[in-house]
Motif scaffolding. Sequence first.
Motif, PDB file in Angstrom:
ATOM      1  N   GLU A  99      55.816  42.120  44.345  1.00  0.00           N
ATOM      2  CA  GLU A  99      56.644  40.913  44.187  1.00  0.00           C
ATOM      3  C   GLU A  99      55.826  39.807  43.494  1.00  0.00           C
ATOM      4  OE1 GLU A  99      60.241  39.581  44.162  1.00  0.00           O
ATOM      5  OE2 GLU A  99      59.719  41.576  44.909  1.00  0.00           O
ATOM      6  N   ASN A 100      54.559  39.663  43.923  1.00  0.00           N
ATOM      7  CA  ASN A 100      53.678  38.671  43.301  1.00  0.00           C
ATOM      8  C   ASN A 100      53.497  38.942  41.821  1.00  0.00           C
ATOM      9  OD1 ASN A 100      53.086  37.085  45.411  1.00  0.00           O
ATOM     10  ND2 ASN A 100      51.123  38.033  45.918  1.00  0.00           N
ATOM     11  N   TYR A 101      53.213  40.195  41.499  1.00  0.00           N
ATOM     12  CA  TYR A 101      52.969  40.553  40.094  1.00  0.00           C
ATOM     13  C   TYR A 101      54.208  40.280  39.247  1.00  0.00           C
ATOM     14  CZ  TYR A 101      48.273  42.474  40.386  1.00  0.00           C
ATOM     15  OH  TYR A 101      46.914  42.607  40.511  1.00  0.00           O
ATOM     16  N   LYS A 102      55.374  40.519  39.853  1.00  0.00           N
ATOM     17  CA  LYS A 102      56.612  40.291  39.141  1.00  0.00           C
ATOM     18  C   LYS A 102      56.743  38.820  38.740  1.00  0.00           C
ATOM     19  CE  LYS A 102      60.066  42.931  40.885  1.00  0.00           C
ATOM     20  NZ  LYS A 102      61.155  43.121  41.873  1.00  0.00           N
ATOM     21  N   ASN A 103      56.203  37.947  39.607  1.00  0.00           N
ATOM     22  CA  ASN A 103      56.349  36.511  39.354  1.00  0.00           C
ATOM     23  C   ASN A 103      55.239  35.917  38.495  1.00  0.00           C
ATOM     24  OD1 ASN A 103      58.730  36.292  40.799  1.00  0.00           O
ATOM     25  ND2 ASN A 103      57.600  36.200  42.745  1.00  0.00           N
ATOM     26  N   PHE A 104      54.170  36.677  38.248  1.00  0.00           N
ATOM     27  CA  PHE A 104      53.089  36.152  37.404  1.00  0.00           C
ATOM     28  C   PHE A 104      53.586  35.982  35.976  1.00  0.00           C
ATOM     29  CE2 PHE A 104      49.642  38.325  40.181  1.00  0.00           C
ATOM     30  CZ  PHE A 104      49.565  37.194  40.985  1.00  0.00           C
ATOM     31  N   GLU A 105      53.062  34.962  35.314  1.00  0.00           N
ATOM     32  CA  GLU A 105      53.391  34.819  33.893  1.00  0.00           C
ATOM     33  C   GLU A 105      52.595  35.838  33.086  1.00  0.00           C
ATOM     34  OE1 GLU A 105      53.370  30.767  32.365  1.00  0.00           O
ATOM     35  OE2 GLU A 105      53.597  30.087  34.417  1.00  0.00           O
ATOM     36  N   ASP A 106      53.034  36.064  31.827  1.00  0.00           N
ATOM     37  CA  ASP A 106      52.380  37.084  30.991  1.00  0.00           C
ATOM     38  C   ASP A 106      50.872  36.857  30.864  1.00  0.00           C
ATOM     39  OD1 ASP A 106      54.827  38.163  30.661  1.00  0.00           O
ATOM     40  OD2 ASP A 106      55.026  37.719  28.512  1.00  0.00           O
ATOM     41  N   TRP A 107      50.468  35.604  30.665  1.00  0.00           N
ATOM     42  CA  TRP A 107      49.030  35.338  30.454  1.00  0.00           C
ATOM     43  C   TRP A 107      48.218  35.755  31.667  1.00  0.00           C
ATOM     44  CZ3 TRP A 107      46.224  32.290  33.718  1.00  0.00           C
ATOM     45  CH2 TRP A 107      46.933  31.370  34.520  1.00  0.00           C
ATOM     46  N   LYS A 108      48.830  35.598  32.850  1.00  0.00           N
ATOM     47  CA  LYS A 108      48.135  35.938  34.095  1.00  0.00           C
ATOM     48  C   LYS A 108      47.979  37.467  34.201  1.00  0.00           C
ATOM     49  CE  LYS A 108      47.045  35.192  38.593  1.00  0.00           C
ATOM     50  NZ  LYS A 108      45.866  34.530  39.074  1.00  0.00           N
ATOM     51  N   ILE A 109      49.042  38.175  33.835  1.00  0.00           N
ATOM     52  CA  ILE A 109      48.980  39.647  33.829  1.00  0.00           C
ATOM     53  C   ILE A 109      47.893  40.112  32.848  1.00  0.00           C
ATOM     54  CG2 ILE A 109      50.268  41.742  33.147  1.00  0.00           C
ATOM     55  CD1 ILE A 109      51.299  40.735  35.758  1.00  0.00           C
ATOM     56  N   GLU A 110      47.851  39.486  31.663  1.00  0.00           N
ATOM     57  CA  GLU A 110      46.832  39.863  30.672  1.00  0.00           C
ATOM     58  C   GLU A 110      45.434  39.576  31.173  1.00  0.00           C
ATOM     59  OE1 GLU A 110      47.109  38.997  26.573  1.00  0.00           O
ATOM     60  OE2 GLU A 110      49.298  39.005  26.558  1.00  0.00           O
ATOM     61  N   LYS A 111      45.293  38.457  31.879  1.00  0.00           N
ATOM     62  CA  LYS A 111      43.975  38.078  32.390  1.00  0.00           C
ATOM     63  C   LYS A 111      43.510  39.076  33.455  1.00  0.00           C
ATOM     64  CE  LYS A 111      41.461  33.928  33.779  1.00  0.00           C
ATOM     65  NZ  LYS A 111      40.778  34.276  35.012  1.00  0.00           N
ATOM     66  N   ILE A 112      44.418  39.423  34.365  1.00  0.00           N
ATOM     67  CA  ILE A 112      44.058  40.404  35.394  1.00  0.00           C
ATOM     68  C   ILE A 112      43.699  41.732  34.733  1.00  0.00           C
ATOM     69  CG2 ILE A 112      44.896  41.720  37.396  1.00  0.00           C
ATOM     70  CD1 ILE A 112      46.714  39.310  38.040  1.00  0.00           C
ATOM     71  N   ALA A 113      44.513  42.127  33.729  1.00  0.00           N
ATOM     72  CA  ALA A 113      44.283  43.418  33.067  1.00  0.00           C
ATOM     73  C   ALA A 113      42.913  43.452  32.389  1.00  0.00           C
ATOM     74  CB  ALA A 113      45.377  43.689  32.051  1.00  0.00           C
ATOM     75  N   SER A 114      42.482  42.338  31.792  1.00  0.00           N
ATOM     76  CA  SER A 114      41.227  42.418  31.051  1.00  0.00           C
ATOM     77  C   SER A 114      40.015  41.946  31.848  1.00  0.00           C
ATOM     78  CB  SER A 114      41.327  41.676  29.716  1.00  0.00           C
ATOM     79  OG  SER A 114      41.997  40.480  29.862  1.00  0.00           O
ATOM     80  N   GLU A 115      40.223  41.210  32.938  1.00  0.00           N
ATOM     81  CA  GLU A 115      39.040  40.696  33.649  1.00  0.00           C
ATOM     82  C   GLU A 115      38.886  41.214  35.077  1.00  0.00           C
ATOM     83  OE1 GLU A 115      38.773  36.400  33.255  1.00  0.00           O
ATOM     84  OE2 GLU A 115      39.549  36.520  31.222  1.00  0.00           O
ATOM     85  N   GLU A 116      39.980  41.647  35.683  1.00  0.00           N
ATOM     86  CA  GLU A 116      39.874  41.959  37.110  1.00  0.00           C
ATOM     87  C   GLU A 116      40.242  43.381  37.497  1.00  0.00           C
ATOM     88  OE1 GLU A 116      42.218  38.843  38.978  1.00  0.00           O
ATOM     89  OE2 GLU A 116      41.284  37.419  37.608  1.00  0.00           O
ATOM     90  N   ALA A 117      40.728  44.154  36.512  1.00  0.00           N
ATOM     91  CA  ALA A 117      41.240  45.490  36.853  1.00  0.00           C
ATOM     92  C   ALA A 117      40.201  46.343  37.574  1.00  0.00           C
ATOM     93  CB  ALA A 117      41.743  46.197  35.602  1.00  0.00           C
ATOM     94  N   GLY A 118      38.933  46.167  37.221  1.00  0.00           N
ATOM     95  CA  GLY A 118      37.868  46.975  37.811  1.00  0.00           C
ATOM     96  C   GLY A 118      37.771  46.843  39.317  1.00  0.00           C
ATOM     97  N   SER A 119      38.277  45.739  39.863  1.00  0.00           N
ATOM     98  CA  SER A 119      38.138  45.544  41.305  1.00  0.00           C
ATOM     99  C   SER A 119      39.439  45.805  42.067  1.00  0.00           C
ATOM    100  CB  SER A 119      37.636  44.118  41.580  1.00  0.00           C
ATOM    101  OG  SER A 119      38.545  43.202  41.041  1.00  0.00           O
ATOM    102  N   LEU A 120      40.450  46.329  41.379  1.00  0.00           N
ATOM    103  CA  LEU A 120      41.731  46.574  42.065  1.00  0.00           C
ATOM    104  C   LEU A 120      41.828  47.996  42.625  1.00  0.00           C
ATOM    105  CD1 LEU A 120      44.188  44.898  39.507  1.00  0.00           C
ATOM    106  CD2 LEU A 120      43.239  43.910  41.597  1.00  0.00           C
ATOM    107  N   ARG A 121      42.568  48.147  43.734  1.00  0.00           N
ATOM    108  CA  ARG A 121      42.774  49.494  44.282  1.00  0.00           C
ATOM    109  C   ARG A 121      43.735  50.270  43.365  1.00  0.00           C
ATOM    110  NH1 ARG A 121      45.099  46.550  49.008  1.00  0.00           N
ATOM    111  NH2 ARG A 121      46.989  47.820  48.986  1.00  0.00           N
ATOM    112  N   PRO A 122      43.653  51.600  43.399  1.00  0.00           N
ATOM    113  CA  PRO A 122      44.488  52.414  42.511  1.00  0.00           C
ATOM    114  C   PRO A 122      45.979  52.090  42.615  1.00  0.00           C
ATOM    115  CG  PRO A 122      42.917  53.791  43.684  1.00  0.00           C
ATOM    116  CD  PRO A 122      42.739  52.409  44.209  1.00  0.00           C
ATOM    117  N   GLU A 123      46.480  51.834  43.836  1.00  0.00           N
ATOM    118  CA  GLU A 123      47.919  51.554  43.982  1.00  0.00           C
ATOM    119  C   GLU A 123      48.277  50.253  43.263  1.00  0.00           C
ATOM    120  OE1 GLU A 123      45.539  52.833  46.319  1.00  0.00           O
ATOM    121  OE2 GLU A 123      46.287  51.534  47.908  1.00  0.00           O
ATOM    122  N   VAL A 124      47.363  49.287  43.324  1.00  0.00           N
ATOM    123  CA  VAL A 124      47.632  48.004  42.676  1.00  0.00           C
ATOM    124  C   VAL A 124      47.539  48.166  41.155  1.00  0.00           C
ATOM    125  CG1 VAL A 124      46.953  45.578  42.546  1.00  0.00           C
ATOM    126  CG2 VAL A 124      46.758  46.805  44.710  1.00  0.00           C
TER     127      VAL A 124
END
Length: 198
Positions: A8-33
Amino acid sequence: MDLNDIRENYKNFEDWKIEKIASEEAGSLRPEVLDILKAEIEKRNLNLNLINIVDSQTKELTESEFNEYCGILRNHPCPKCKSKTQKINATMVGRVVSMLIMTNYDKSLKVACSNCLDEMHSKANMKSALLGWWGIPWGPIQTIRSFIFNSSMKKNNRTEKPNEVFASFIISNIGIMEKAKTEPEKLTEFINRTNNTI
Ligand SMILES: [Zn+2]
């Protein structure tokens, strides 16, 4: 937080936030996330290269990929002076600021060409000499420590091969390095953000 809340949170994030998570934080996320993140990228029709960027952070880094990222960053134009004549390197800069009874000694990461790194060390020393020394008792002690630290770090500003700080910058920012293959200006932006953080 359970997965539905996260979705639900991810659905509400703006595009820039999704891009930021994808390029800066993906390494620390669990596989389901990660699956939620990828689904969101696909659903929004964001640049599909983002999926590669996510994957680059979650798989084991090979030596040849590491060398490729090193080459990209080494030959990137300096984010500070914009010049391409010198190779990019990285360092830590120590700086001391005293305020009333507090003396604050911090060390921060800087990425730039060798000339700009030298300049950053000199400027930090000047700043510590002006603002750091007078705090009693730690001001003078920390100021001298920071001078010694900066002069030893400065020796590695012009190494023929990338130094250790440079290598650890690459390893901690795989997503950004992967992104730099197609969007080099994003790397400049990211380095500027890093250099401006104290
Ligand atoms: Zn420069």
